[in-house]
Design a protein around this motif. Structure first.
Motif, PDB file in Angstrom:
ATOM      1  N   VAL A 189      -0.969  -2.201   2.377  1.00  0.00           N
ATOM      2  CA  VAL A 189       0.044  -1.158   2.241  1.00  0.00           C
ATOM      3  C   VAL A 189       0.087  -0.700   0.785  1.00  0.00           C
ATOM      4  O   VAL A 189       0.300  -1.504  -0.121  1.00  0.00           O
ATOM      5  CB  VAL A 189       1.419  -1.657   2.702  1.00  0.00           C
ATOM      6  CG1 VAL A 189       2.482  -0.580   2.503  1.00  0.00           C
ATOM      7  CG2 VAL A 189       1.361  -2.108   4.158  1.00  0.00           C
ATOM      8  N   GLY A 190      -0.136   0.599   0.595  1.00  0.00           N
ATOM      9  CA  GLY A 190      -0.192   1.167  -0.739  1.00  0.00           C
ATOM     10  C   GLY A 190      -1.609   1.457  -1.191  1.00  0.00           C
ATOM     11  O   GLY A 190      -1.834   1.933  -2.303  1.00  0.00           O
ATOM     12  N   SER A 196      -4.846   3.497  -1.552  1.00  0.00           N
ATOM     13  CA  SER A 196      -5.339   4.867  -1.502  1.00  0.00           C
ATOM     14  C   SER A 196      -6.727   4.893  -2.138  1.00  0.00           C
ATOM     15  O   SER A 196      -7.253   3.866  -2.549  1.00  0.00           O
ATOM     16  CB  SER A 196      -4.394   5.807  -2.269  1.00  0.00           C
ATOM     17  OG  SER A 196      -4.488   5.565  -3.668  1.00  0.00           O
ATOM     18  N   ARG A 205      -5.994   2.036  -9.264  1.00  0.00           N
ATOM     19  CA  ARG A 205      -4.884   1.215  -8.770  1.00  0.00           C
ATOM     20  C   ARG A 205      -5.386  -0.178  -8.378  1.00  0.00           C
ATOM     21  O   ARG A 205      -6.507  -0.339  -7.888  1.00  0.00           O
ATOM     22  CB  ARG A 205      -4.218   1.875  -7.555  1.00  0.00           C
ATOM     23  CG  ARG A 205      -3.713   3.285  -7.765  1.00  0.00           C
ATOM     24  CD  ARG A 205      -2.588   3.346  -8.740  1.00  0.00           C
ATOM     25  NE  ARG A 205      -1.467   2.603  -8.208  1.00  0.00           N
ATOM     26  CZ  ARG A 205      -0.236   2.708  -8.628  1.00  0.00           C
ATOM     27  NH1 ARG A 205       0.053   3.526  -9.596  1.00  0.00           N
ATOM     28  NH2 ARG A 205       0.731   1.990  -8.092  1.00  0.00           N
ATOM     29  N   PRO A 224      -6.419   0.571   5.246  1.00  0.00           N
ATOM     30  CA  PRO A 224      -5.568   1.257   4.284  1.00  0.00           C
ATOM     31  C   PRO A 224      -4.297   1.799   4.948  1.00  0.00           C
ATOM     32  O   PRO A 224      -4.371   2.413   6.018  1.00  0.00           O
ATOM     33  CB  PRO A 224      -6.437   2.415   3.795  1.00  0.00           C
ATOM     34  CG  PRO A 224      -7.842   2.055   4.165  1.00  0.00           C
ATOM     35  CD  PRO A 224      -7.722   1.221   5.404  1.00  0.00           C
ATOM     36  N   HIS A 264      -1.117   4.102   3.773  1.00  0.00           N
ATOM     37  CA  HIS A 264      -0.604   4.945   2.695  1.00  0.00           C
ATOM     38  C   HIS A 264      -0.181   6.269   3.337  1.00  0.00           C
ATOM     39  O   HIS A 264      -0.824   6.708   4.293  1.00  0.00           O
ATOM     40  CB  HIS A 264      -1.712   5.173   1.656  1.00  0.00           C
ATOM     41  CG  HIS A 264      -1.269   5.828   0.410  1.00  0.00           C
ATOM     42  ND1 HIS A 264      -1.107   7.185   0.304  1.00  0.00           N
ATOM     43  CD2 HIS A 264      -0.939   5.317  -0.804  1.00  0.00           C
ATOM     44  CE1 HIS A 264      -0.704   7.494  -0.905  1.00  0.00           C
ATOM     45  NE2 HIS A 264      -0.597   6.364  -1.601  1.00  0.00           N
ATOM     46  N   LYS A 314      -0.844   9.173   2.649  1.00  0.00           N
ATOM     47  CA  LYS A 314      -1.973  10.110   2.714  1.00  0.00           C
ATOM     48  C   LYS A 314      -2.962   9.756   3.822  1.00  0.00           C
ATOM     49  O   LYS A 314      -3.802  10.573   4.182  1.00  0.00           O
ATOM     50  CB  LYS A 314      -2.716  10.143   1.384  1.00  0.00           C
ATOM     51  CG  LYS A 314      -1.911  10.730   0.240  1.00  0.00           C
ATOM     52  CD  LYS A 314      -2.742  10.703  -1.028  1.00  0.00           C
ATOM     53  CE  LYS A 314      -1.962  11.196  -2.215  1.00  0.00           C
ATOM     54  NZ  LYS A 314      -2.774  11.100  -3.450  1.00  0.00           N
ATOM     55  N   SER A 362       1.288   4.591   8.334  1.00  0.00           N
ATOM     56  CA  SER A 362       2.248   3.482   8.403  1.00  0.00           C
ATOM     57  C   SER A 362       1.653   2.344   9.216  1.00  0.00           C
ATOM     58  O   SER A 362       0.678   2.532   9.947  1.00  0.00           O
ATOM     59  CB  SER A 362       3.556   3.942   9.050  1.00  0.00           C
ATOM     60  OG  SER A 362       3.374   4.140  10.437  1.00  0.00           O
ATOM     61  N   VAL A 395       3.614  -2.333  -2.909  1.00  0.00           N
ATOM     62  CA  VAL A 395       4.682  -1.365  -3.186  1.00  0.00           C
ATOM     63  C   VAL A 395       5.719  -2.043  -4.064  1.00  0.00           C
ATOM     64  O   VAL A 395       5.717  -3.270  -4.208  1.00  0.00           O
ATOM     65  CB  VAL A 395       5.333  -0.819  -1.889  1.00  0.00           C
ATOM     66  CG1 VAL A 395       4.301  -0.110  -1.012  1.00  0.00           C
ATOM     67  CG2 VAL A 395       6.032  -1.913  -1.106  1.00  0.00           C
TER      68      VAL A 395
END
Length: 141
Positions: A22-23, A25, A30, A48, A50, A52, A64, A79
């Motif tokens: 989660v988070g 991208s 990152r 992934p 995110h 996007k 999600s 997050v």
């Protein structure tokens, strides 16, 4: 305190190889990007998650956890701490077996709720650091 060595070992070796990150991208600067790459290198399937919903490291992204159409074993959370508890609750809702809060992600109440729901949980640790440590410890035996 929030991730004894036995729980870390269990999550990394026994609870399954599908990790929703989660988070994650496509932003290579990152931490999630590099950690997901390490997880893949050690045989984990990364998913992934995110807003996007980007494809990262060759894996289709989802907006999600609820959007993922297959079983997830571990939810790895990148997050802010004030948002992490909701992600942990969603992990329990989708039937994940474990939740992993990354370095600096701390929410004691979420930790208690997640464990009460029957999920294994580690907080304020990084699997990209813990996997090599675990393998080194095994080699020394």
């Amino acid at each position: 305190m929030y991730g004894d060595p036995e729980t870390v070992r269990k999550i990394l070796t026994e609870l399954g190889d599908t990790w929703a990150v989660v988070g994650l991208s496509s932003n290579q600067r990152r931490a999630a990007y590099g950690v997901a790459e390490v997880l893949q290198r050690f045989g984990k399937r990364i998913v992934p998650v995110h807003p996007k919903a980007e494809t990262v490291h060759g894996e289709k992204g989802y907006a999600s956890l609820a959007d993922i159409p297959f079983e997830v074993d571990v939810v790895d959370v990148f997050v802010r701490s004030d948002l992490a508890g909701d992600v942990a609750d969603e992990a329990a809702t989708i039937g994940a077996k474990a939740v992993w809060f990354q370095l600096g992600v701390i929410d004691g109440a979420a930790y208690e709720r997640t464990q009460a729901a029957g999920l294994a949980m580690v907080m304020d640790k990084c699997p990209a650091i813990e996997i090599p440590r675990l393998l080194l410890a095994r080699q020394r035996r």
